[in-house]
Design an enzyme around this catalytic site. Structure first.
Site, PDB file in Angstrom:
ATOM      1  CB  CYS A 108      -0.987  -0.026   1.150  1.00 28.52           C
ATOM      2  SG  CYS A 108      -2.270  -1.248   0.845  1.00 28.52           S
TER       3      CYS A 108
HETATM    4  P1  NAD Z   1      -5.847  -8.561  -1.954  1.00 28.18           P
HETATM    5  O1  NAD Z   1      -5.256  -8.526  -3.305  1.00 28.18           O
HETATM    6  O2  NAD Z   1      -5.184  -9.296  -0.843  1.00 28.18           O
HETATM    7  O3  NAD Z   1      -7.344  -9.099  -2.020  1.00 28.18           O
HETATM    8  C1  NAD Z   1      -8.251  -8.721  -3.003  1.00 28.18           C
HETATM    9  C2  NAD Z   1      -9.195  -9.896  -3.252  1.00 28.18           C
HETATM   10  O4  NAD Z   1     -10.242  -9.475  -4.128  1.00 28.18           O
HETATM   11  C3  NAD Z   1      -8.528 -11.096  -3.923  1.00 28.18           C
HETATM   12  O5  NAD Z   1      -8.764 -12.249  -3.158  1.00 28.18           O
HETATM   13  C4  NAD Z   1      -9.210 -11.172  -5.307  1.00 28.18           C
HETATM   14  O6  NAD Z   1      -9.339 -12.502  -5.792  1.00 28.18           O
HETATM   15  C5  NAD Z   1     -10.552 -10.574  -4.995  1.00 28.18           C
HETATM   16  N1  NAD Z   1     -11.278 -10.023  -6.165  1.00 28.18           N
HETATM   17  C6  NAD Z   1     -10.800  -9.270  -7.170  1.00 28.18           C
HETATM   18  N2  NAD Z   1     -11.777  -8.921  -8.025  1.00 28.18           N
HETATM   19  C7  NAD Z   1     -12.909  -9.478  -7.549  1.00 28.18           C
HETATM   20  C8  NAD Z   1     -14.277  -9.483  -7.965  1.00 28.18           C
HETATM   21  N3  NAD Z   1     -14.657  -8.813  -9.052  1.00 28.18           N
HETATM   22  N4  NAD Z   1     -15.165 -10.175  -7.236  1.00 28.18           N
HETATM   23  C9  NAD Z   1     -14.792 -10.842  -6.131  1.00 28.18           C
HETATM   24  N5  NAD Z   1     -13.519 -10.868  -5.675  1.00 28.18           N
HETATM   25  C10 NAD Z   1     -12.595 -10.201  -6.367  1.00 28.18           C
HETATM   26  O7  NAD Z   1      -6.027  -7.017  -1.550  1.00 28.18           O
HETATM   27  P2  NAD Z   1      -5.958  -6.355  -0.076  1.00 28.18           P
HETATM   28  O8  NAD Z   1      -4.543  -6.290   0.374  1.00 28.18           O
HETATM   29  O9  NAD Z   1      -7.001  -6.977   0.781  1.00 28.18           O
HETATM   30  O10 NAD Z   1      -6.399  -4.866  -0.441  1.00 28.18           O
HETATM   31  C11 NAD Z   1      -7.712  -4.584  -0.851  1.00 28.18           C
HETATM   32  C12 NAD Z   1      -7.894  -3.072  -0.883  1.00 28.18           C
HETATM   33  O11 NAD Z   1      -7.765  -2.540   0.453  1.00 28.18           O
HETATM   34  C13 NAD Z   1      -6.858  -2.317  -1.718  1.00 28.18           C
HETATM   35  O12 NAD Z   1      -7.474  -1.204  -2.301  1.00 28.18           O
HETATM   36  C14 NAD Z   1      -5.835  -1.862  -0.694  1.00 28.18           C
HETATM   37  O13 NAD Z   1      -5.150  -0.686  -1.100  1.00 28.18           O
HETATM   38  C15 NAD Z   1      -6.722  -1.570   0.508  1.00 28.18           C
HETATM   39  N6  NAD Z   1      -6.059  -1.711   1.817  1.00 28.18           N
HETATM   40  C16 NAD Z   1      -5.210  -2.761   2.047  1.00 28.18           C
HETATM   41  C17 NAD Z   1      -4.622  -2.914   3.297  1.00 28.18           C
HETATM   42  C18 NAD Z   1      -3.652  -4.035   3.573  1.00 28.18           C
HETATM   43  O14 NAD Z   1      -3.046  -4.030   4.636  1.00 28.18           O
HETATM   44  N7  NAD Z   1      -3.456  -4.997   2.701  1.00 28.18           N
HETATM   45  C19 NAD Z   1      -4.939  -2.016   4.325  1.00 28.18           C
HETATM   46  C20 NAD Z   1      -5.840  -0.969   4.066  1.00 28.18           C
HETATM   47  C21 NAD Z   1      -6.409  -0.825   2.802  1.00 28.18           C
HETATM   48  C1  UGA Z   2       0.295   0.610   5.997  1.00 30.84           C
HETATM   49  C2  UGA Z   2      -0.300   1.617   6.998  1.00 30.84           C
HETATM   50  O1  UGA Z   2       0.518   1.632   8.168  1.00 30.84           O
HETATM   51  C3  UGA Z   2      -1.731   1.231   7.365  1.00 30.84           C
HETATM   52  O2  UGA Z   2      -2.280   2.225   8.233  1.00 30.84           O
HETATM   53  C4  UGA Z   2      -2.561   1.159   6.079  1.00 30.84           C
HETATM   54  O3  UGA Z   2      -3.900   0.774   6.350  1.00 30.84           O
HETATM   55  C5  UGA Z   2      -1.923   0.133   5.148  1.00 30.84           C
HETATM   56  O4  UGA Z   2      -0.546   0.536   4.857  1.00 30.84           O
HETATM   57  C6  UGA Z   2      -2.627   0.042   3.840  1.00 30.84           C
HETATM   58  O5  UGA Z   2      -3.259   0.984   3.398  1.00 30.84           O
HETATM   59  O6  UGA Z   2      -2.468  -1.031   3.282  1.00 30.84           O
HETATM   60  P1  UGA Z   2       1.340  -1.827   6.154  1.00 30.84           P
HETATM   61  O7  UGA Z   2       1.517  -1.744   4.671  1.00 30.84           O
HETATM   62  O8  UGA Z   2       0.789  -3.071   6.746  1.00 30.84           O
HETATM   63  O9  UGA Z   2       0.379  -0.643   6.661  1.00 30.84           O
HETATM   64  O10 UGA Z   2       2.784  -1.598   6.760  1.00 30.84           O
HETATM   65  P2  UGA Z   2       3.500  -0.531   7.711  1.00 30.84           P
HETATM   66  O11 UGA Z   2       3.604  -1.074   9.070  1.00 30.84           O
HETATM   67  O12 UGA Z   2       2.923   0.821   7.534  1.00 30.84           O
HETATM   68  O13 UGA Z   2       4.969  -0.555   7.053  1.00 30.84           O
HETATM   69  C7  UGA Z   2       5.150  -0.185   5.695  1.00 30.84           C
HETATM   70  C8  UGA Z   2       6.609  -0.192   5.333  1.00 30.84           C
HETATM   71  O14 UGA Z   2       7.297   0.902   5.956  1.00 30.84           O
HETATM   72  C9  UGA Z   2       7.379  -1.452   5.739  1.00 30.84           C
HETATM   73  O15 UGA Z   2       8.211  -1.850   4.664  1.00 30.84           O
HETATM   74  C10 UGA Z   2       8.227  -1.009   6.920  1.00 30.84           C
HETATM   75  O16 UGA Z   2       9.438  -1.722   7.030  1.00 30.84           O
HETATM   76  C11 UGA Z   2       8.497   0.441   6.537  1.00 30.84           C
HETATM   77  N1  UGA Z   2       8.791   1.294   7.723  1.00 30.84           N
HETATM   78  C12 UGA Z   2       7.862   1.506   8.680  1.00 30.84           C
HETATM   79  C13 UGA Z   2      10.035   1.941   7.805  1.00 30.84           C
HETATM   80  O17 UGA Z   2      10.903   1.782   6.921  1.00 30.84           O
HETATM   81  N2  UGA Z   2      10.295   2.746   8.879  1.00 30.84           N
HETATM   82  C14 UGA Z   2       9.375   2.971   9.856  1.00 30.84           C
HETATM   83  O18 UGA Z   2       9.673   3.732  10.803  1.00 30.84           O
HETATM   84  C15 UGA Z   2       8.130   2.331   9.752  1.00 30.84           C
END
Ligand code: NAD
Ligand code: UGA
Length: 415
Positions: A260
């Site tokens: 992300c």
């Molecule tokens: P992911 O790739 O792990 O999961 C997405 C899932 O959606 C997959 O299992 C895929 O098969 C499914 N999918 C895709 N198209 C589909 C459809 N048309 N119908 C049903 N299923 C479908 O993604 P993620 O890491 O869970 O992230 C999802 C969203 O949330 C992204 O926009 C990401 O930026 C955001 N987000 C992620 C995190 C995180 O920590 N991973 C945290 C906050 C926000």
């Molecule tokens: C990050 C945000 O922290 C979440 O709040 C958000 O919801 C998420 O992205 C998302 O939108 O997916 P995450 O990707 O799980 O969460 O990881 P972080 O803990 O934020 O770390 C991200 C990267 O920054 C890692 O590679 C970590 O090693 C690096 N990092 C973190 C640093 O290099 N220095 C730091 O001080 C902290």
């Protein structure tokens, strides 16, 4: 409430499982049969702390068939939003999910609310999601509601973060949409922000981009400190005493990876450029982060000849406590080392399987064996790396593992 969650990835599965634990009736829908089967078998298809235990303790339905969503009062969109080659977000999964919901809406005559939880560029819910939903012949605001409720969870702490959010942000198409979604969170204690759809979308991107900026800032300070023989970590610790700065996200090193921070930073840059604004600070945050990943290879080149050497990598995931290698620093480092003609031995407690698919030519082995290389790069700070014996080794440390200072030659990326 009866809830459907589209997308059973990190966000969707955690959302679904936590909402089920709070007493809701949840259906998870995913196009990936493997993920559907995993949920049915009460197992996550990726590692997330406490998730398997949570799945074992709740009733969750899973299906590949969207038509099963026809009784849901709330439908969450939690699909992926990867970025394309110029950094813009690919919204195909979001559009496909909206089309599936539209088909379901066409068959319904009761009110429900569609909630976008995927991270999307500002304006997406209004300009892409709602028009697709209205292809059903039903009208947003009158026949169904729409919200944009961004998710702020961290991988590795996802369940805790979902259940204990620092803030609840509800972007609402209209008051009724927001009121319906809020019933779900009535017991949550977090500060609540009710706003419009595009502001909610921007709040999410701005939060991740701020964290990215903080990391690139401390890395820049760290790069300067290294030249002046000043301990960056001491500087950062004292910076943290200033409440306006805050002590978190000041760990200098290899920079940020993951699914992300890099993606959302690129997306905000692309979004600004599309509107004729050149976001210089953000471009620099990204440029510095890309260069930071390659620093250990540069530093190592001062100590050994890389051509023909064996370099050990500890480890591969983008941060500790996850098996996720999306945009991990290890990917850029491995590619650079192979390009220099080095062989690689690598260890990761969880991510070796997925890394092997990208880099089959690497030798995957145990941590002690990785240490038995010409030199070692510490890429991720797993706690177990503080128990290894580094004596006699050459170590380039990207994450400040204090124990590694006992190495014969030790150099930190920013210290
Ligand atoms: P992911 O790739 O792990 O999961 C997405 C899932 O959606 C997959 O299992 C895929 O098969 C499914 N999918 C895709 N198209 C589909 C459809 N048309 N119908 C049903 N299923 C479908 O993604 P993620 O890491 O869970 O992230 C999802 C969203 O949330 C992204 O926009 C990401 O930026 C955001 N987000 C992620 C995190 C995180 O920590 N991973 C945290 C906050 C926000
Ligand atoms: C990050 C945000 O922290 C979440 O709040 C958000 O919801 C998420 O992205 C998302 O939108 O997916 P995450 O990707 O799980 O969460 O990881 P972080 O803990 O934020 O770390 C991200 C990267 O920054 C890692 O590679 C970590 O090693 C690096 N990092 C973190 C640093 O290099 N220095 C730091 O001080 C902290």
């Amino acid at each position: 409430m009866k809830i459907s969650v589209i997308g059973a990835g990190y966000v969707g599965l955690v959302t679904g499982a936590c909402l089920a634990r709070l007493g809701n009736q949840v259906l998870l829908v995913d196009t990936d049969c493997g993920r559907v089967e995993a949920v049915r078998g009460k197992k996550a298809s990726f590692y997330e702390e406490g998730l398997d235990e949570l799945l074992a303790s709740v009733e969750l339905e899973a299906s590949g068939d969207c038509r099963r969503m026809k009784e849901s009062q709330l439908i969450f969109i939690c699909v992926g939003t990867p970025c394309n080659h110029d950094g813009g977000m690919v919204l195909e999964q979001v559009a496909a999910a909206a089309h599936d919901i539209s088909d379901v809406l066409r068959e319904r005559d009761d009110y429900c609310v569609v909630v976008v939880k995927s991270t999307v560029p500002p304006g997406t819910t209004e300009s892409i999601v709602i028009p697709i939903l209205e292809k059903s012949g039903r009208r947003a605001g009158r026949d169904f509601g729409v919200c944009m409720a961004p998710e702020f969870l961290r991988e590795g702490k996802a369940i805790y973060d979902f259940l204990n959010p620092m803030r609840l942000v509800i972007g609402e198409r209209d008051r009724r949409s927001g009121d319906t979604l809020l019933e779900l969170f009535s017991d949550f204690k977090a500060p609540l922000v009710r706003t419009n759809l595009r502001t909610a979308e921007m709040i999410k991107l701005a939060a991740n981009v701020f964290l990215a900026t903080k990391i690139s800032y401390i890395n820049e300070v760290g790069n300067i400190c290294k030249k002046l023989d000043i301990d960056t970590y001491e500087v950062a610790r004292v910076l943290g005493y200033d409440g306006r700065i805050g002590s978190q996200f000041l760990n200098a090193g290899l920079g940020f990876g993951g699914s992300c921070l890099p993606k959302d930073l690129r997306a905000l840059i692309a979004c600004a450029r599309e509107r004729g604004y050149e976001p210089h600070v953000l471009e620099e945050v990204l440029r510095l982060n890309e260069a930071q990943a390659l620093k250990p290879v540069e530093l190592l080149g001062k100590h050994i000849r890389l051509q023909g050497a064996t370099v050990g990598l500890l480890s591969l995931a983008f941060k500790p406590e996850t098996d996720d290698i999306r945009d991990s620093r290890a990917v850029a480092i491995a590619a650079a080392l192979l390009n220099e003609g080095a062989a690689i031995k690598a260890y990761d407690p969880m991510a070796m399987g997925s890394f092997k698919k990208l880099f089959p030519q690497i030798t995957y082995t145990m941590a002690d064996d990785v240490l038995d290389s010409d030199a070692v790069i510490i890429v991720t700070e797993w706690p177990e790396f503080s128990r290894l014996d580094y004596r006699g080794r050459i170590v380039i440390d990207g994450r400040r593992v204090e124990k590694a200072r006992e190495a014969r030659i030790y150099e930190g990326v920013c210290w």
